[in-house]
Design a protein around this motif. Structure first.
Motif, PDB file in Angstrom:
ATOM      1  N   LEU A 170       0.826  -1.206   0.000  1.00  0.00           N
ATOM      2  CA  LEU A 170       0.000   0.000   0.000  1.00  0.00           C
ATOM      3  C   LEU A 170       0.863   1.261   0.000  1.00  0.00           C
ATOM      4  O   LEU A 170       0.549   2.233  -0.702  1.00  0.00           O
ATOM      5  CB  LEU A 170      -0.927  -0.002   1.221  1.00  0.00           C
ATOM      6  N   LEU A 171       1.934   1.248   0.779  1.00  0.00           N
ATOM      7  CA  LEU A 171       2.804   2.431   0.845  1.00  0.00           C
ATOM      8  C   LEU A 171       3.527   2.666  -0.474  1.00  0.00           C
ATOM      9  O   LEU A 171       3.850   3.814  -0.816  1.00  0.00           O
ATOM     10  CB  LEU A 171       3.825   2.269   1.971  1.00  0.00           C
ATOM     11  N   GLU A 172       3.783   1.588  -1.231  1.00  0.00           N
ATOM     12  CA  GLU A 172       4.430   1.753  -2.528  1.00  0.00           C
ATOM     13  C   GLU A 172       3.561   2.546  -3.495  1.00  0.00           C
ATOM     14  O   GLU A 172       4.062   3.250  -4.367  1.00  0.00           O
ATOM     15  CB  GLU A 172       4.754   0.385  -3.132  1.00  0.00           C
ATOM     16  N   LYS A 173       2.240   2.436  -3.343  1.00  0.00           N
ATOM     17  CA  LYS A 173       1.324   3.138  -4.240  1.00  0.00           C
ATOM     18  C   LYS A 173       1.049   4.572  -3.794  1.00  0.00           C
ATOM     19  O   LYS A 173       0.488   5.362  -4.559  1.00  0.00           O
ATOM     20  CB  LYS A 173       0.002   2.369  -4.326  1.00  0.00           C
ATOM     21  N   ALA A 174       1.413   4.898  -2.559  1.00  0.00           N
ATOM     22  CA  ALA A 174       1.133   6.238  -2.034  1.00  0.00           C
ATOM     23  C   ALA A 174       2.038   7.263  -2.704  1.00  0.00           C
ATOM     24  O   ALA A 174       3.193   6.985  -3.020  1.00  0.00           O
ATOM     25  CB  ALA A 174       1.333   6.264  -0.528  1.00  0.00           C
ATOM     26  N   GLU A 175       1.501   8.458  -2.925  1.00  0.00           N
ATOM     27  CA  GLU A 175       2.256   9.523  -3.574  1.00  0.00           C
ATOM     28  C   GLU A 175       2.331  10.783  -2.728  1.00  0.00           C
ATOM     29  O   GLU A 175       3.306  11.529  -2.825  1.00  0.00           O
ATOM     30  CB  GLU A 175       1.627   9.854  -4.936  1.00  0.00           C
ATOM     31  N   THR A 176       1.306  11.036  -1.920  1.00  0.00           N
ATOM     32  CA  THR A 176       1.287  12.256  -1.123  1.00  0.00           C
ATOM     33  C   THR A 176       1.496  11.939   0.352  1.00  0.00           C
ATOM     34  O   THR A 176       1.354  10.792   0.784  1.00  0.00           O
ATOM     35  CB  THR A 176      -0.043  13.006  -1.303  1.00  0.00           C
TER      36      THR A 176
ATOM     37  N   GLY B 107      16.632   9.318  10.940  1.00  0.00           N
ATOM     38  CA  GLY B 107      17.731  10.189  11.310  1.00  0.00           C
ATOM     39  C   GLY B 107      17.241  11.283  12.247  1.00  0.00           C
ATOM     40  O   GLY B 107      16.681  11.015  13.300  1.00  0.00           O
ATOM     41  N   MET B 108      17.411  12.531  11.865  1.00  0.00           N
ATOM     42  CA  MET B 108      16.965  13.664  12.663  1.00  0.00           C
ATOM     43  C   MET B 108      15.738  14.339  12.074  1.00  0.00           C
ATOM     44  O   MET B 108      15.292  15.368  12.565  1.00  0.00           O
ATOM     45  CB  MET B 108      18.105  14.694  12.775  1.00  0.00           C
ATOM     46  N   GLU B 109      15.165  13.770  11.019  1.00  0.00           N
ATOM     47  CA  GLU B 109      13.991  14.356  10.374  1.00  0.00           C
ATOM     48  C   GLU B 109      12.729  13.681  10.911  1.00  0.00           C
ATOM     49  O   GLU B 109      12.549  12.472  10.786  1.00  0.00           O
ATOM     50  CB  GLU B 109      14.076  14.165   8.855  1.00  0.00           C
ATOM     51  N   VAL B 110      11.837  14.473  11.526  1.00  0.00           N
ATOM     52  CA  VAL B 110      10.587  13.959  12.067  1.00  0.00           C
ATOM     53  C   VAL B 110       9.454  14.342  11.123  1.00  0.00           C
ATOM     54  O   VAL B 110       9.302  15.513  10.761  1.00  0.00           O
ATOM     55  CB  VAL B 110      10.308  14.523  13.477  1.00  0.00           C
ATOM     56  N   TYR B 111       8.649  13.355  10.729  1.00  0.00           N
ATOM     57  CA  TYR B 111       7.557  13.601   9.783  1.00  0.00           C
ATOM     58  C   TYR B 111       6.199  13.661  10.470  1.00  0.00           C
ATOM     59  O   TYR B 111       5.228  14.122   9.872  1.00  0.00           O
ATOM     60  CB  TYR B 111       7.546  12.505   8.714  1.00  0.00           C
TER      61      TYR B 111
ATOM     62  N   CYS C  18       6.973   3.517   6.876  1.00  0.00           N
ATOM     63  CA  CYS C  18       6.337   4.769   6.455  1.00  0.00           C
ATOM     64  C   CYS C  18       7.341   5.916   6.474  1.00  0.00           C
ATOM     65  O   CYS C  18       7.388   6.727   5.540  1.00  0.00           O
ATOM     66  CB  CYS C  18       5.140   5.078   7.349  1.00  0.00           C
ATOM     67  N   SER C  19       8.135   5.984   7.524  1.00  0.00           N
ATOM     68  CA  SER C  19       9.131   7.065   7.636  1.00  0.00           C
ATOM     69  C   SER C  19      10.143   6.988   6.500  1.00  0.00           C
ATOM     70  O   SER C  19      10.519   8.015   5.917  1.00  0.00           O
ATOM     71  CB  SER C  19       9.835   6.983   8.986  1.00  0.00           C
ATOM     72  N   ILE C  20      10.575   5.779   6.163  1.00  0.00           N
ATOM     73  CA  ILE C  20      11.547   5.615   5.081  1.00  0.00           C
ATOM     74  C   ILE C  20      10.937   6.032   3.745  1.00  0.00           C
ATOM     75  O   ILE C  20      11.574   6.696   2.925  1.00  0.00           O
ATOM     76  CB  ILE C  20      12.035   4.154   5.025  1.00  0.00           C
ATOM     77  N   ARG C  21       9.671   5.636   3.528  1.00  0.00           N
ATOM     78  CA  ARG C  21       9.000   6.013   2.281  1.00  0.00           C
ATOM     79  C   ARG C  21       8.861   7.529   2.172  1.00  0.00           C
ATOM     80  O   ARG C  21       9.057   8.114   1.094  1.00  0.00           O
ATOM     81  CB  ARG C  21       7.607   5.368   2.216  1.00  0.00           C
ATOM     82  N   MET C  22       8.519   8.173   3.289  1.00  0.00           N
ATOM     83  CA  MET C  22       8.378   9.630   3.268  1.00  0.00           C
ATOM     84  C   MET C  22       9.731  10.301   3.081  1.00  0.00           C
ATOM     85  O   MET C  22       9.832  11.344   2.423  1.00  0.00           O
ATOM     86  CB  MET C  22       7.715  10.095   4.565  1.00  0.00           C
ATOM     87  N   GLU C  23      10.777   9.701   3.639  1.00  0.00           N
ATOM     88  CA  GLU C  23      12.124  10.227   3.428  1.00  0.00           C
ATOM     89  C   GLU C  23      12.522  10.117   1.960  1.00  0.00           C
ATOM     90  O   GLU C  23      13.077  11.063   1.381  1.00  0.00           O
ATOM     91  CB  GLU C  23      13.117   9.454   4.302  1.00  0.00           C
ATOM     92  N   ASN C  24      12.217   8.960   1.345  1.00  0.00           N
ATOM     93  CA  ASN C  24      12.509   8.781  -0.079  1.00  0.00           C
ATOM     94  C   ASN C  24      11.734   9.788  -0.924  1.00  0.00           C
ATOM     95  O   ASN C  24      12.254  10.314  -1.909  1.00  0.00           O
ATOM     96  CB  ASN C  24      12.176   7.357  -0.510  1.00  0.00           C
TER      97      ASN C  24
END
Length: 646
Positions: free
Chosen positions: A275-281, A366-370, A397-403
């Motif tokens: 599901l996260l692979e299909k997410a864009e926003t 890392g040091m980036e909080v989403y 989820c955090s890794i996907r948002m970082e990418n």
């Protein structure tokens, strides 16, 4: 016992001191030693607590955390199955120079110090011994749950042995021998070992079998005396079989449980990953993550996203068919903000703010909080499987948002680089090309000022014509540049419904004056075709294409301008019978600064912007444009706009 002497080598330089926090009674002593040495050397002090999957917060742990912070330490909480490995990984990645850790009386072989020394060869390790306390297991089972299992297994034991005794009585009063009764009891012992959670119940079943068999069925009955020595060997074998069966059964149960947990964990993570692979926003990432966690945990979740380096208004997500709560208390909002700023877990069943009914986790890499997720614990701690999957899904989820963030930044960088390249080419072209007409205009003007009376009428007319041509070229260039700026800045087009034929007629009145040297043929559709357009921009497209035909086709050539309906679109075609377009030129003809001869214009009076701008204008209208060769020779351009039905 004396404290370990501090190593001079570690304190002669600026140090980063790490002290390990636990719920041990001796931990305050370790904290004070580390804090005192940090003060003496002016070093930074970090207090680290490693929470395992089954770790629980105790009063002593909370007090030790508060003590470390009161002494100037920065508290950090991390998670790991192996405490020593987790400490080593943290120390190795945070430039720690000195490590302080307590040692219980159980660690007689100094396994902790040996392991840390092996993992951290470049860090000074200070072991603070304590003989008063004993190292307790990091995971403490829930006592009520354990008590429940004991009662259940005891009832199973009593039921199985009672049933075996009843069957044995039936055999005793029949013609069957005692060997059959022994078989029944051995079977009961095996069944007990399999159905109960601990092997001690299998041993108890074997003991009960010996006592019951001896008391009820061996002469003299109703006593515990044994006259036949052969039964003693039977009893020993039965106990051994019970222990062996219980051990094997326990291992099989643990293996099955681990396999089931792993399969469930893999299934949940695989589903979440797909599901996260299909997410864009960002909203899609948050929505998928929260929905997966609600399905997994069956608990309400509150989501805090980040905007302008602060938490946004919380969004509540409730378990299906559950009554919505009144919201979060102001104190919980403050805890969420604390978690965001400190990037660590807090709330229920943790060492910080444990009186809250929520547990707060930061979604970070890392040091980036989403974002920050608050989970309503409902007075129930996470199971080991829930804990593992929870952290895995949040991490994914955090890794996907970082990418996604990296991809957006890379795209912005590429756009910026392309924009800079475009500006550099544009500036170079303009600075070169604008010099030619300006030089010509200034030269002609100088000639007229100083020698007008000496020039013939024909010569003066030629000079006036050259000045006019150069000024019109400059005007057309400026118009193109202004239109490019308008499109790049995203200015909204001023669209109005227009008759296509009228727009084409008006555009042909503004083409190059050399159009008189060519024959313009108009083949307009008799149907009344209308399209919604920014009239000035569409006229500029027509002017650019017709001027292009005038420039590159021989004198006396035909230029055909036509329009016709093609389904839901009106197609406007401009064709000439000049030399045409080479096949290798067509794919690049709409590129900026492309002229068909030189990739970037450095000579001649042609910026190579007209056709590129025309394509941008048509696409901004939601239409299409294409170039093609006209048989037997010649060039053609066709653009399409959506028809408005009247």
């Amino acid at each position: 016992m004396q404290e370990e002497p501090i190593k001079q080598s570690s304190l002669s330089k600026k140090s980063n001191i790490l002290v390990c926090i636990s719920g041990s009674p001796s931990n305050p002593r370790v904290i004070r030693i580390a804090a005192r040495n940090a003060t003496l050397t002016g070093s930074s002090l970090t207090a680290l607590y490693v929470r395992t999957r089954e770790g629980t917060a105790s009063t002593a742990l909370k007090e030790n955390i508060e003590l470390s912070e009161s002494l100037g330490a920065t508290f950090r909480e991390i998670y790991g199955d192996d405490v020593i490995v987790a400490i080593a990984e943290y120390a190795g990645t945070h430039d720690i120079t000195d490590l302080y850790i307590g040692m219980s009386g159980q660690d007689r072989r100094q396994t902790v110090s040996k392991k840390l020394t092996k993992l951290l060869p470049d860090i000074d390790i200070h072991i603070i011994p304590d003989e008063r306390s004993e190292l307790r297991p990091s995971g403490i089972r829930n006592q009520s749950r354990k008590q429940k299992y004991i009662v259940t297994d005891t009832l199973k034991l009593l039921f199985i042995m009672s049933s075996a005794t009843v069957v044995s009585f039936l055999f005793y009063h029949s013609s069957f021998s005692n060997a059959n009764i022994i078989t029944v009891y051995i079977m009961a012992v095996l069944v007990t070992s399999i159905l109960t959670s601990e092997k001690r119940f299998g041993v108890l079943a074997a003991v009960m079998y010996i006592l019951l068999f001896n008391f009820l069925f061996i002469e003299p009955r109703f006593t515990l005396r044994v006259y036949d020595p052969s039964y003693m060997m039977t009893y020993v074998v039965s106990i051994f079989a019970a222990v062996l069966t219980g051990t094997v059964s326990a291992q099989l149960k643990e293996s099955m449980k681990n396999a089931t947990d792993n399969a469930y964990q893999a299934r949940v993570l695989l589903n979440a990953t797909k599901l996260l692979e299909k997410a864009e926003t960002e909203d899609e990432f948050f929505s998928i993550t929260v929905n997966q966690l609600i399905q997994l945990l069956g608990r309400d979740i509150v989501l805090f996203s980040i905007a302008d380096n602060r938490l946004k208004t919380p969004v509540y997500h409730y378990v299906k068919n559950k009554t919505e709560s009144t919201g979060m208390a102001e104190s919980d909002m403050e805890i969420a903000d604390w978690v965001y700023k400190n990037r660590t877990r807090a709330g229920a069943f943790t060492g910080r703010f444990s009186d809250s009914s929520f547990q707060f986790l930061a979604m970070m890499t890392g040091m980036e909080v989403y974002g920050v997720i608050a989970i309503d614990m409902d007075e129930r701690e996470f199971t080991e499987v829930e804990q593992t999957i929870l952290l895995s899904i949040i991490g994914e989820c955090s890794i996907r948002m970082e990418n996604r963030r990296i991809a957006i930044e890379r795209e912005k960088a590429m756009i910026l680089a392309e924009s800079e390249r475009f500006r550099a080419n544009l500036l170079r072209s303009i600075s070169h090309d604008i010099r030619t007409p300006l030089t010509s205009i200034s030269g002609d003007a100088y000639t007229l000022m100083n020698s007008e009376s000496e020039l013939s009428g024909e010569e003066r007319h030629r000079i006036y014509t050259d000045i006019y041509d150069d000024s019109m070229w400059l005007i057309n260039m400026v118009e193109n540049l202004l239109s490019i700026g308008k499109l790049n800045e995203g200015v909204k087009l001023m669209k109005t419904p227009e008759v296509v034929e009228d727009v084409l007629e008006e555009a042909l009145k503004h083409v190059d004056r050399h159009v008189s040297e060519h024959r313009i043929i108009k083949n307009f559709d008799h149907e009344f075709l209308m399209a919604e357009m920014d009239t000035r921009l569409i006229m500029q497209v027509v002017v650019n294409i017709v001027n292009n035909a005038i420039k590159y086709s021989q004198t006396g050539s035909d230029i055909v301008v036509s329009d016709e309906r093609e389904g839901e679109y009106v197609a406007v075609r401009i064709e000439d019978n000049g030399p045409g377009i080479a096949d290798h030129v067509i794919p690049h003809i709409f590129d900026s600064f492309y002229t068909g001869h030189n990739r970037v214009v450095d000579a001649g009076r042609s910026l190579g912007l007209g056709l590129s701008l025309s394509k941008s204008i048509i696409e901004a209208h939601g239409g299409t444009i294409e170039a093609y060769r006209v048989k037997p020779h010649g060039a053609g351009f066709c653009f399409r706009l959506k028809i408005i039905e009247i």
